[in-house]
Structure formats: structure tokens, C-alpha cells
Design a protein around this motif. Structure first.
Motif, PDB file in Angstrom:
ATOM      1  N   THR A 284       3.129 -11.485   6.863  1.00  0.00           N
ATOM      2  CA  THR A 284       2.743 -11.326   5.454  1.00  0.00           C
ATOM      3  C   THR A 284       1.398 -11.969   5.150  1.00  0.00           C
ATOM      4  N   ASP A 285       0.804 -12.659   6.129  1.00  0.00           N
ATOM      5  CA  ASP A 285      -0.496 -13.283   5.913  1.00  0.00           C
ATOM      6  C   ASP A 285      -1.639 -12.273   5.973  1.00  0.00           C
ATOM      7  N   VAL A 286      -1.411 -11.137   6.622  1.00  0.00           N
ATOM      8  CA  VAL A 286      -2.480 -10.157   6.792  1.00  0.00           C
ATOM      9  C   VAL A 286      -2.160  -8.927   5.962  1.00  0.00           C
ATOM     10  N   ARG A 287      -2.725  -8.900   4.791  1.00  0.00           N
ATOM     11  CA  ARG A 287      -2.495  -7.792   3.881  1.00  0.00           C
ATOM     12  C   ARG A 287      -3.623  -7.806   2.847  1.00  0.00           C
ATOM     13  N   GLY A 288      -3.740  -6.754   2.119  1.00  0.00           N
ATOM     14  CA  GLY A 288      -4.778  -6.694   1.111  1.00  0.00           C
ATOM     15  C   GLY A 288      -4.711  -5.392   0.355  1.00  0.00           C
ATOM     16  N   GLU A 289      -5.634  -5.206  -0.551  1.00  0.00           N
ATOM     17  CA  GLU A 289      -5.645  -4.004  -1.363  1.00  0.00           C
ATOM     18  C   GLU A 289      -6.682  -3.018  -0.845  1.00  0.00           C
ATOM     19  N   THR A 290      -6.225  -1.791  -0.588  1.00  0.00           N
ATOM     20  CA  THR A 290      -7.132  -0.709  -0.210  1.00  0.00           C
ATOM     21  C   THR A 290      -6.708   0.568  -0.907  1.00  0.00           C
ATOM     22  N   ARG A 291      -7.656   1.488  -1.009  1.00  0.00           N
ATOM     23  CA  ARG A 291      -7.394   2.834  -1.494  1.00  0.00           C
ATOM     24  C   ARG A 291      -7.836   3.773  -0.379  1.00  0.00           C
ATOM     25  N   GLN A 292      -6.873   4.403   0.282  1.00  0.00           N
ATOM     26  CA  GLN A 292      -7.163   5.167   1.485  1.00  0.00           C
ATOM     27  C   GLN A 292      -7.112   6.664   1.220  1.00  0.00           C
ATOM     28  N   LYS A 293      -8.097   7.380   1.772  1.00  0.00           N
ATOM     29  CA  LYS A 293      -8.182   8.827   1.605  1.00  0.00           C
ATOM     30  C   LYS A 293      -7.954   9.589   2.906  1.00  0.00           C
ATOM     31  N   THR A 294      -8.504   9.080   3.975  1.00  0.00           N
ATOM     32  CA  THR A 294      -8.392   9.746   5.280  1.00  0.00           C
ATOM     33  C   THR A 294      -8.245   8.699   6.370  1.00  0.00           C
ATOM     34  N   ASN A 295      -7.363   8.966   7.331  1.00  0.00           N
ATOM     35  CA  ASN A 295      -7.253   8.164   8.545  1.00  0.00           C
ATOM     36  C   ASN A 295      -7.090   9.130   9.717  1.00  0.00           C
TER      37      ASN A 295
ATOM     38  N   ASN B 184      -8.485   3.604  25.956  1.00  0.00           N
ATOM     39  CA  ASN B 184      -9.548   3.620  24.949  1.00  0.00           C
ATOM     40  C   ASN B 184      -9.084   4.368  23.704  1.00  0.00           C
ATOM     41  N   TRP B 185      -9.707   4.067  22.567  1.00  0.00           N
ATOM     42  CA  TRP B 185      -9.314   4.734  21.331  1.00  0.00           C
ATOM     43  C   TRP B 185     -10.421   4.639  20.291  1.00  0.00           C
ATOM     44  N   THR B 186     -10.296   5.474  19.258  1.00  0.00           N
ATOM     45  CA  THR B 186     -11.199   5.469  18.107  1.00  0.00           C
ATOM     46  C   THR B 186     -10.369   5.697  16.859  1.00  0.00           C
ATOM     47  N   PHE B 187     -10.712   4.995  15.786  1.00  0.00           N
ATOM     48  CA  PHE B 187     -10.006   5.160  14.518  1.00  0.00           C
ATOM     49  C   PHE B 187     -11.031   5.310  13.408  1.00  0.00           C
ATOM     50  N   ALA B 188     -10.953   6.424  12.683  1.00  0.00           N
ATOM     51  CA  ALA B 188     -11.869   6.699  11.579  1.00  0.00           C
ATOM     52  C   ALA B 188     -11.111   6.652  10.259  1.00  0.00           C
ATOM     53  N   SER B 189     -11.743   6.096   9.238  1.00  0.00           N
ATOM     54  CA  SER B 189     -11.071   5.941   7.955  1.00  0.00           C
ATOM     55  C   SER B 189     -12.061   6.098   6.812  1.00  0.00           C
ATOM     56  N   VAL B 190     -11.596   6.692   5.720  1.00  0.00           N
ATOM     57  CA  VAL B 190     -12.338   6.701   4.456  1.00  0.00           C
ATOM     58  C   VAL B 190     -11.490   5.938   3.456  1.00  0.00           C
ATOM     59  N   PHE B 191     -12.043   4.869   2.902  1.00  0.00           N
ATOM     60  CA  PHE B 191     -11.258   3.988   2.047  1.00  0.00           C
ATOM     61  C   PHE B 191     -12.189   3.164   1.170  1.00  0.00           C
ATOM     62  N   ARG B 192     -11.599   2.468   0.227  1.00  0.00           N
ATOM     63  CA  ARG B 192     -12.344   1.527  -0.610  1.00  0.00           C
ATOM     64  C   ARG B 192     -11.496   0.297  -0.860  1.00  0.00           C
ATOM     65  N   PHE B 193     -12.156  -0.767  -1.283  1.00  0.00           N
ATOM     66  CA  PHE B 193     -11.494  -2.009  -1.651  1.00  0.00           C
ATOM     67  C   PHE B 193     -11.643  -2.212  -3.158  1.00  0.00           C
ATOM     68  N   PRO B 194     -10.541  -2.264  -3.924  1.00  0.00           N
ATOM     69  CA  PRO B 194     -10.654  -2.516  -5.361  1.00  0.00           C
ATOM     70  C   PRO B 194     -10.952  -3.973  -5.680  1.00  0.00           C
ATOM     71  N   THR B 195     -10.618  -4.860  -4.742  1.00  0.00           N
ATOM     72  CA  THR B 195     -10.924  -6.281  -4.881  1.00  0.00           C
ATOM     73  C   THR B 195     -11.301  -6.819  -3.514  1.00  0.00           C
ATOM     74  N   LEU B 196     -11.929  -7.983  -3.484  1.00  0.00           N
ATOM     75  CA  LEU B 196     -12.226  -8.665  -2.232  1.00  0.00           C
ATOM     76  C   LEU B 196     -11.297  -9.866  -2.095  1.00  0.00           C
ATOM     77  N   PRO B 197     -11.006 -10.277  -0.872  1.00  0.00           N
ATOM     78  CA  PRO B 197     -10.100 -11.415  -0.669  1.00  0.00           C
ATOM     79  C   PRO B 197     -10.651 -12.691  -1.289  1.00  0.00           C
ATOM     80  N   THR B 198      -9.760 -13.494  -1.816  1.00  0.00           N
ATOM     81  CA  THR B 198     -10.151 -14.787  -2.381  1.00  0.00           C
ATOM     82  C   THR B 198      -9.513 -15.951  -1.631  1.00  0.00           C
ATOM     83  N   THR B 199      -8.612 -15.638  -0.704  1.00  0.00           N
ATOM     84  CA  THR B 199      -7.982 -16.670   0.129  1.00  0.00           C
ATOM     85  C   THR B 199      -8.127 -16.244   1.576  1.00  0.00           C
ATOM     86  N   ASN B 200      -7.315 -16.800   2.454  1.00  0.00           N
ATOM     87  CA  ASN B 200      -7.392 -16.459   3.862  1.00  0.00           C
ATOM     88  C   ASN B 200      -6.755 -15.122   4.198  1.00  0.00           C
TER      89      ASN B 200
END
Length: 310
Positions: free
Chosen positions: A257-268, A141-157
Motif C-alpha cells: 500500500t506504500d506504492v500508489r498514487g493518482e493517475t488518469r489512464q487512457k492507453t496502455n 526484454n519488454w516495452t510498455f507504452a502509456s498515455v496518462f496524466r497526474f491530477p496531483t503530485l506526491p506530497t509524501t514518500n
């Protein structure tokens, strides 16, 4: 005044001795307030006071849950070059599970002014420096906590993800989560884990910080809480992450390379075990008060008004 500091404490220059200091500690049973001799308002140094004396209150921190890894842009040291490209984001859990990247073209960018690390859609990512990685492997079992934001939303797959686990889609021994724009509905928080993908109902807003806590419990299934509100809950309990024990990359999948995107991460923060409600709410409360996100917590949250204390 809240001072969010590791066990070796140094109060900032603007500390005023007439105001009670609220100090976040991990393990001490005593605390010391040490100020520089140049501080006219507080000329003494090496003052040791027990808990609760002189108005000092001790804030609860995630360190009390013994995290597997804890990365924080204000607490962790960050190794970067002259262009602010990050080579290493240090783990402060004591387990030395640092997040690293040696390839210049894949290094994310540290923005000290905004206290975040920027991961772009060009597959910039950080990976653990040693095995085992941030999450436990096999059926644990596991838990992952994150504080982050998305500067853009995906437009493709492609997926704008907070974190991705390396792995083979063919064997389903992988985990990834963030915002998905495939298998509908589009642009929802999602949790893809061992061949099962779940979409939530919360619509993410760009340039808005979120507190997200993903959890896997072999007896219950998978959950995602966004800003203290349950967004995903299902009973999928199958898991086998043993095929890729050392890998859990932040920002993008280091394999596909299909699974990627833009994030701004502060805490993980990664934990072994599925956190119960009380501990999860403490993590949410700690992060909300640290990053000024208390307005995002629901009205009934136990730490909306005040952070958790020891």
C-alpha cells in the motif's frame, strides 16, 4: 477525417463521402466502407476498395507489432457498474489479457466524457485476468507504452505511478514506474526495476497528458522516453521477474500500500521485446495523433506533422 477503428469497420454518422477517409487498420489488405442506408449523402453500402484508391490512406497501428496487451479507453470495451466503477478493461490485442478488479473498494472509475480511467490514491488498481501477465517474465526484454496524466503530485514518500508490478521489495523481483518522491530528486519520472531506481530530468505537470514508453533490453539496459524525448537511460541489465509471473497491476501495487498514487489512464500497450527506434517512434506518432498530443513531440520527430502510415 480519421477513423480509429478495429478490423470490422463502421464509419461514424458524420462521415462525408466527398472527403477521403483515413482508416486505421490492423491486418486487412482490403478495406470496406459500409454506411447505413439512411445516409442520404452515401446511399450505397458494402463498397470494397483496395488500398490507396479514392484517396483512402491506411494508418499504421500498434497491432502491427503484435502487442502482448492493448488497453484503450476508446477502443476497448469496459465493464462497469452504475457508479462507473470498472470491473474489467478489455484487451484488444487478441490475447485476452484483460485488466480486472472484483473488489468494489479497489475499482477505478471510468470517466467516459474525458476518455480515461481514474485511479485514486486509495490504492485502486486493475490486474491481469490470467497468467502470464502484461509483461513477459524472467529475463525477457519488454516495452510498455502509456498515455496518462497526474491530477496531483506526491506530497509524501508514496509514488504517483502509471503502472506497478506486484512483487517483493526484499527480493527485488519487481518493477514500477511513474513519478517518484523518494531517493531524490523529488517529483521526476522514474523507472524502478530489479533493485535499481532511476530518476529522469523532466518535470511532470499536473493535468497534462504524457506519452511514456519504458523499455528493458538485457543487452543495453533501461530507457524511458517521455513525449518522444529520452529522459532515462542506464546500463542496468539485471532482471528476474519470474517470482511473480502473472501480476502487473495498473494504478497501484496490489501488494504494498506504500506504492500508489493518482493517475488518469487512457492507453496502455505492452510489447514482448525492446522496441527499436523506428518502432518506438511509430508508437509515439500513433498515440500523439490519436490523443491530439503532437505539440508535445520534439520538432525533429518523424511523426510530428503526420501519423505513421503503412
Amino acid at each position: 477525417m480519421i477513423c480509429d477503428l478495429p478490423p470490422a469497420i463502421t464509419l461514424p454518422d458524420h462521415y462525408q463521402g466527398s472527403r477521403p477517409a483515413i482508416i486505421r487498420l490492423a491486418e486487412e489488405t482490403r478495406l470496406s466502407i459500409v454506411t447505413a442506408a439512411t445516409h442520404a449523402h452515401r446511399p450505397h453500402s458494402g463498397i470494397a476498395i483496395p488500398f490507396g484508391v479514392f484517396g483512402a490512406r491506411i494508418l499504421w497501428t500498434p497491432a502491427l507489432l503484435s502487442p502482448r496487451a492493448w488497453l484503450d479507453t476508446t477502443l476497448s470495451s469496459i465493464t462497469k457498474d452504475g457508479s462507473n466503477q470498472v470491473a474489467q478493461w478489455n484487451d484488444i490485442s487478441g490475447n485476452s489479457r484483460h485488466a480486472i478488479q472484483a473488489t468494489s473498494a479497489r475499482k477505478p472509475i471510468h470517466d467516459a466524457g474525458n476518455n480515461w480511467i481514474a485511479f485514486s490514491a486509495t490504492a485502486r488498481f486493475l490486474s491481469p485476468n490470467a497468467s502470464p501477465g502484461f509483461l513477459p517474465t524472467g529475463t525477457s526484454n519488454w516495452t510498455f507504452a502509456s498515455v496518462f496524466r497526474f491530477p496531483t503530485l506526491p506530497t509524501t514518500n508514496q509514488t504517483a505511478a502509471a503502472v506497478y508490478r506486484q512483487g517483493s521489495n526484499a527480493t527485488h523481483q519487481f518493477t514500477d514506474f511513474g513519478i517518484g518522491r523518494f531517493n531524490g530528486p523529488y517529483n521526476r519520472f522514474y523507472f524502478s526495476h530489479y533493485a535499481f531506481e532511476s530518476n529522469g530530468s523532466i518535470l511532470p505537470i499536473i493535468n497534462t497528458d504524457y506519452i511514456a514508453i519504458w523499455s528493458y533490453d538485457s543487452a543495453v539496459g533501461r530507457t524511458l522516453y517521455v513525449n518522444g524525448t529520452l529522459d532515462i537511460s542506464n546500463s542496468y541489465v539485471s532482471q528476474n521477474l519470474a517470482a511473480v509471473p502473472s501480476t502487473f497491476s495498473l494504478g497501484a501495487d496490489s501488494v504494498s500500500t506504500d506504492v500508489r498514487g493518482e493517475t488518469r489512464q487512457k492507453t496502455n500497450i505492452a510489447f514482448a521485446g525492446a522496441l527499436g527506434q523506428s518502432d518506438r517512434e511509430k508508437v509515439e506518432g500513433y498515440l500523439a495523433h490519436k490523443w491530439s498530443l503532437t505539440s508535445s513531440l520534439p520538432s525533429g520527430h518523424p511523426y510530428k506533422g503526420n501519423p505513421p502510415y503503412i
